[in-house]
Design a protein around this motif. Structure first.
Motif, PDB file in Angstrom:
ATOM      1  N   HIS A  42      -1.401   3.104   0.569  1.00  0.00           N
ATOM      2  CA  HIS A  42      -2.811   2.583   0.385  1.00  0.00           C
ATOM      3  C   HIS A  42      -3.492   2.222   1.943  1.00  0.00           C
ATOM      4  CE1 HIS A  42      -3.017   2.156  -3.934  1.00  0.00           C
ATOM      5  NE2 HIS A  42      -1.760   2.357  -3.668  1.00  0.00           N
ATOM      6  N   PRO A  43      -4.712   2.223   1.907  1.00  0.00           N
ATOM      7  CA  PRO A  43      -5.540   1.883   3.207  1.00  0.00           C
ATOM      8  C   PRO A  43      -4.837   0.427   3.587  1.00  0.00           C
ATOM      9  CG  PRO A  43      -7.076   2.963   1.679  1.00  0.00           C
ATOM     10  CD  PRO A  43      -5.762   2.789   0.938  1.00  0.00           C
ATOM     11  N   GLY A  44      -4.859   0.195   4.889  1.00  0.00           N
ATOM     12  CA  GLY A  44      -4.469  -0.934   5.297  1.00  0.00           C
ATOM     13  C   GLY A  44      -2.932  -1.426   5.409  1.00  0.00           C
ATOM     14  N   VAL A  45      -2.120  -0.268   4.821  1.00  0.00           N
ATOM     15  CA  VAL A  45      -0.604  -0.629   4.643  1.00  0.00           C
ATOM     16  C   VAL A  45       0.070  -0.888   5.800  1.00  0.00           C
ATOM     17  CG1 VAL A  45      -0.112   1.933   4.838  1.00  0.00           C
ATOM     18  CG2 VAL A  45       1.365   0.718   3.742  1.00  0.00           C
ATOM     19  N   PHE A  46      -0.206  -0.340   6.920  1.00  0.00           N
ATOM     20  CA  PHE A  46       0.137  -0.668   8.350  1.00  0.00           C
ATOM     21  C   PHE A  46      -0.416  -1.652   9.111  1.00  0.00           C
ATOM     22  CE2 PHE A  46       1.993   3.752   7.669  1.00  0.00           C
ATOM     23  CZ  PHE A  46       3.205   3.281   7.569  1.00  0.00           C
ATOM     24  N   ARG A  47      -1.505  -2.462   8.307  1.00  0.00           N
ATOM     25  CA  ARG A  47      -2.460  -3.258   9.346  1.00  0.00           C
ATOM     26  C   ARG A  47      -1.578  -4.559   9.791  1.00  0.00           C
ATOM     27  NH1 ARG A  47      -5.026  -8.073   7.537  1.00  0.00           N
ATOM     28  NH2 ARG A  47      -4.193  -7.864   5.576  1.00  0.00           N
ATOM     29  N   LEU A 133       6.846  -0.194  -7.227  1.00  0.00           N
ATOM     30  CA  LEU A 133       7.758   0.712  -6.414  1.00  0.00           C
ATOM     31  C   LEU A 133       6.711   2.171  -5.949  1.00  0.00           C
ATOM     32  CD1 LEU A 133      10.770   0.926  -8.503  1.00  0.00           C
ATOM     33  CD2 LEU A 133      10.608  -0.254  -6.238  1.00  0.00           C
ATOM     34  N   GLU A 134       6.025   2.528  -6.756  1.00  0.00           N
ATOM     35  CA  GLU A 134       5.092   3.674  -6.421  1.00  0.00           C
ATOM     36  C   GLU A 134       3.844   3.670  -5.671  1.00  0.00           C
ATOM     37  OE1 GLU A 134       3.924   5.826 -10.316  1.00  0.00           O
ATOM     38  OE2 GLU A 134       6.250   5.885 -10.597  1.00  0.00           O
ATOM     39  N   ASN A 135       3.528   2.353  -5.290  1.00  0.00           N
ATOM     40  CA  ASN A 135       2.350   2.186  -4.544  1.00  0.00           C
ATOM     41  C   ASN A 135       2.747   1.262  -2.962  1.00  0.00           C
ATOM     42  OD1 ASN A 135      -0.202   2.858  -6.077  1.00  0.00           O
ATOM     43  ND2 ASN A 135       1.041   1.988  -7.790  1.00  0.00           N
ATOM     44  N   ILE A 136       2.685   1.979  -2.100  1.00  0.00           N
ATOM     45  CA  ILE A 136       3.005   1.213  -1.025  1.00  0.00           C
ATOM     46  C   ILE A 136       1.885   0.556  -0.362  1.00  0.00           C
ATOM     47  CG2 ILE A 136       4.174   1.583   1.417  1.00  0.00           C
ATOM     48  CD1 ILE A 136       5.271   4.313   0.362  1.00  0.00           C
TER      49      ILE A 136
END
Length: 217
Positions: A42-47, A133-136
């Motif tokens: 999802h957007p911002g996952v590595f924010r 589990l399915e949405n990072i």
């Protein structure tokens, strides 16, 4: 012990420059697209999970085969990287393979930071656990690897990262993944339930036998 996961998407785009400087740039991860694992970044996952320092570009996620360095940043619906191949035999070979197409794909190595303890996951309702589990939604980037064409990371990979005072060391171990632990707990609970059912059935039959014996007497 922290679990490292890998993802490779089919539509990753990156370019290797024609010049002698050995630079490359492109998408390492796209958001909002379901991958071969059935998971979605999802957007911002590595924010909160990106370093401002250089990362190692690896070959096939092998920690002892660095081929270059890069820096990463989030840009809307994707993770963007820019870097340079090492001026080594391995770096030069990887650049040739990227340009020829034999090893033209990228795969991200990351650690999820959005999941509770596996026991709490196990206790969740099935639909909520499936969604988690399915949405990072939050993760820490560990590395990006150049991989051979159409070669995705194997689901359930056992590659782990081991922390030490000297830095990040990798080791292939047989420690179970989160999914393994949940499945094992489900199987254990099912086995216990079956054992209880059989015990109750034996007790019921024993009681019937006693009643039958008393009745005959």
């Amino acid at each position: 012990m922290t679990e490292i996961e890998f993802r490779s998407l089919e539509d990753i785009e990156w370019r290797v420059e024609d010049g002698d400087d050995g630079t490359f740039a492109g998408y390492a991860c796209r958001y909002g697209k379901k991958d071969s694992y059935g998971t979605t970044f999802h957007p911002g996952v590595f924010r909160k999970g990106l370093d401002k320092q250089d990362y190692a570009l690896l070959f096939m996620h092998h920690p002892m085969q660095p081929i270059g360095t890069f820096r990463a940043e989030e840009r809307g619906d994707h993770l963007w990287i820019e870097g340079r191949y090492d001026d080594t035999a391995a770096g030069r070979d990887a650049r040739v393979m990227a340009r020829s197409g034999s090893a033209r794909e990228l795969s991200v190595g990351f650690v999820r930071t959005d999941l509770p303890d596996w026991k709490k996951l196990y206790e969740m309702e099935e639909d909520k656990r499936k969604d988690a589990l399915e949405n990072i939604r939050s993760a820490r980037l560990v590395e990006v690897s150049q991989i051979t064409a159409r070669m995705a990371a194997v689901p359930g990979s056992k590659l782990k990262t081991v922390r030490s005072a000297l830095g990040d060391l990798y080791a292939e171990v047989d420690a179970p993944t989160i999914a393994d632990r949940i499945r094992e707990e489900q199987e254990r609970k099912a086995a216990e339930a079956e054992q209880d059912r059989r015990m109750q059935e034996r007790q019921r039959r024993a009681a019937l036998l006693r009643l039958t014996t008393v009745g005959r007497a």
